[in-house]
Design an enzyme around this catalytic site. Structure first.
Site, PDB file in Angstrom:
ATOM      1  N   SER A   1      69.983 -80.866 -39.383  1.00  0.00           N
ATOM      2  CA  SER A   1      69.066 -82.306 -38.973  1.00  0.00           C
ATOM      3  C   SER A   1      69.817 -83.372 -39.634  1.00  0.00           C
ATOM      4  O   SER A   1      70.937 -83.766 -39.209  1.00  0.00           O
ATOM      5  CB  SER A   1      67.821 -82.252 -39.626  1.00  0.00           C
ATOM      6  OG  SER A   1      66.782 -83.310 -38.972  1.00  0.00           O
TER       7      SER A   1
ATOM      8  N   ASP B   1      83.412 -86.864 -36.013  1.00  0.00           N
ATOM      9  CA  ASP B   1      83.691 -87.614 -34.829  1.00  0.00           C
ATOM     10  C   ASP B   1      84.362 -88.882 -34.911  1.00  0.00           C
ATOM     11  O   ASP B   1      84.964 -89.381 -33.996  1.00  0.00           O
ATOM     12  CB  ASP B   1      82.271 -87.866 -33.931  1.00  0.00           C
ATOM     13  CG  ASP B   1      81.828 -86.708 -33.413  1.00  0.00           C
ATOM     14  OD1 ASP B   1      82.149 -85.496 -33.550  1.00  0.00           O
ATOM     15  OD2 ASP B   1      81.034 -86.856 -32.315  1.00  0.00           O
TER      16      ASP B   1
ATOM     17  N   LYS C   1      70.150 -78.614 -35.230  1.00  0.00           N
ATOM     18  CA  LYS C   1      68.822 -79.467 -35.151  1.00  0.00           C
ATOM     19  C   LYS C   1      69.310 -80.644 -34.628  1.00  0.00           C
ATOM     20  O   LYS C   1      69.776 -81.364 -35.489  1.00  0.00           O
ATOM     21  CB  LYS C   1      68.044 -79.321 -36.139  1.00  0.00           C
ATOM     22  CG  LYS C   1      66.687 -79.999 -36.057  1.00  0.00           C
ATOM     23  CD  LYS C   1      65.951 -80.028 -37.047  1.00  0.00           C
ATOM     24  CE  LYS C   1      64.655 -80.728 -36.727  1.00  0.00           C
ATOM     25  NZ  LYS C   1      64.729 -82.108 -36.624  1.00  0.00           N
TER      26      LYS C   1
END
Length: 524
Positions: free
Chosen positions: A298, A309, A323
């Protein structure tokens, strides 16, 4: 004390609470209206009212409603859940980051409430409560010999800020009873376990969840480490099941430069909400490493995904849980709540890391167990994600969605294949209970030892290792730690250090031989 004979990894799903309140009162028409046609949304209300008023026997309709709510949510996704009133208070306190009480860590040892350790600078510590004390009475309420459940004990010891309570305690070391008056106060529930230097230039911060206080706790730790000369930072979110999305975003903002995308969400209507870093970052140009494992979920994955990224740092460890759903909390008048999934989140490259749940909730959660059998906890090449679409970072690194964050640097479990339960058991409360019982018998043998003397003592003996093996067998767990002796001794010594000296000393021992930490330090 009874334990399950099969010990599996504990996956903690602390979902997001965004504070929308839904009224809990149900307004029904009278019985004459039961046969009137109405839409399906009113069927449940009418049925419950009909049962309540007309059913031949007495029925607890509240329990029927709770069961119905559970069944409805079970048809949705695995993270849309109902939280009963008995659990919601504890959840709220955990996410708020504090509660009002007397400030002790306790353990129900045999038939007594035994103090493991008073919270540092808390009300009990200030009043003179010591590790090993038994709490016999809270005011006039008897606590020993009754095998009270933990929630009953908590209710006796909690209260309002400034309220008084008189404890009757038995101090084993002095063989006498004492009466101690304590004024209740706010007790912090830390979400940042520790912030310390692992080398002259490398700092380490361990985050156990993302609560309301996590960002402020993180910044206190980061500021201290920078003052001590840290120019490289390890952020450890292993076994961190998540929490408040905003807190993870705020930490990511400290690491990323202005206008870099941190995360975006998309709801059922296709509305996209993007969150970008601001110009305020406090650690934008220095080395960053994020430690993750199979129980990282999460909000923790939001932080790791943003760093990965944006080519901002290195993700070290094993594939995270996967999640990628956002919940909103709806509170009811009886103290219960529903957490409903309202959106999906995506990492900056546009990937969803949510693992599939189309085969049902049972299969969804068993996927985590399957990782033990398919070998991915030991070999990166064994990792399989459901989304084969390639996403590229700005520097061209290929990343995938569909089932968690795959680390840049893979580090396998520290135990042999087939003995995974041992690794998770060592980080459970069972170790703390064992250590307390040993200290209760042998506390005087540690009296006056410096930390260095303590480490020498623990390294020189197998006494506690052998005693722990017997303790495990005696509680019905068929686990042989022979092949993991060094690992077991390290975690036992660390837990002794925590109870004798404090949290920082636990991590000083555990992290020295930690495989992920060593991988990072060897890269420096």
């Amino acid at each position: 004390m009874n334990f399950n004979t099969k010990y599996l990894p504990i996956l903690i799903f602390a979902t997001l609470a965004l504070g929308i309140v839904l009224g809990g009162l149900l307004n029904f028409p009278n019985t004459a209206d039961y046969l009137v046609k109405n839409n399906s949304k009113n069927k449940l209300n009418k049925l419950i009212d009909f049962i309540d008023n007309e059913y031949v026997d007495d029925v607890n309709t509240d329990s029927i409603v709770n069961l119905t709510v559970d069944n409805i949510l079970a048809k949705l996704d695995p993270h849309s859940v109902y939280i009963p009133p008995s659990d919601q208070q504890e959840v709220m306190e955990s996410m708020k980051g504090n509660f009002v009480g007397i400030g002790v860590n306790f353990y129900m040892y045999k038939d007594s409430v035994a103090v493991i350790k008073p919270v540092e600078n808390g009300p009990s510590a200030k009043a003179g409560i010591k590790a090993g004390d038994r709490i016999l009475y809270a005011d006039k309420t008897k606590l020993f010999g009754r095998k009270l459940p933990s929630d009953s004990l908590y209710s006796k010891l909690k209260g309002t800020v400034g309220s008084n309570i008189e404890l009757t305690i038995y101090r084993k070391s002095e063989d006498k009873r004492l009466k101690v008056k304590i004024k209740r106060d706010i007790i912090p529930l830390k979400s940042v376990d520790v912030a310390l230097l692992l080398s002259n230039k490398t700092g380490y911060i361990k985050i156990n969840r993302f609560s309301e206080t996590t960002y402020s706790e993180f910044m206190l730790g980061l500021t201290k480490l920078k003052q001590q000369g840290a120019n490289s930072l390890i952020i450890d979110v292993r076994d961190n099941g998540g929490g408040y999305m905003e807190e993870a975003i705020a930490i990511a903002d400290e690491l990323l430069t202005d206008k870099q995308l941190i995360v975006f969400t998309k709801n059922k209507n296709g509305n996209i909400d993007k969150t970008f870093a601001t110009a305020k970052g406090n650690f934008e140009k220095r080395n960053v490493f994020i430690l993750i494992n199979e129980n990282t979920a999460s909000a923790s994955e939001i932080l790791a995904g943003a760093v990965q990224d944006n080519d901002r740092g290195t993700i070290v460890g094993r594939r995270s849980f996967g999640k990628g759903l956002v919940q909103r909390e709806m509170n009811f008048a009886d103290g219960s709540a529903v957490r409903l999934t309202i959106a999906r989140y995506y990492t900056p490259t546009g990937r969803s890391i949510q693992k599939p749940y189309s085969k049902g909730n049972e299969a969804y959660f068993k996927e985590s167990e399957a990782r033990f059998g398919n070998g991915e906890l030991y070999e990166k090449d064994s990792i399989k994600v459901s989304d084969t679409i390639k996403f590229r970072t700005k520097k061209g690194k290929i990343v995938y969605g569909g089932g968690g964050i795959v680390p840049d640097v893979f580090v396998p479990l520290e135990v042999e294949h087939g003995n995974e339960s041992a690794a998770y058991l060592l980080q459970s409360g069972i170790v703390g209970n064992f250590v307390f019982e040993q200290l209760d018998k042998h506390r005087s043998t540690f009296k006056g030892l410096s930390f260095d003397q303590f480490k020498t003592k623990m390294n020189a003996t197998d006494f506690y290792f052998n005693a722990f093996q017997k303790f495990i067998f005696g509680n019905g767990l068929d686990l042989n730690f022979g092949k993991s002796k060094a690992l077991v001794k390290r975690y036992l010594a660390a837990e002794f250090a925590r109870q004798l000296y404090g949290e920082n000393y636990y991590y000083q021992i555990v992290l020295k031989e930690d495989a992920m930490v060593k991988k990072v330090l060897n890269q420096r």
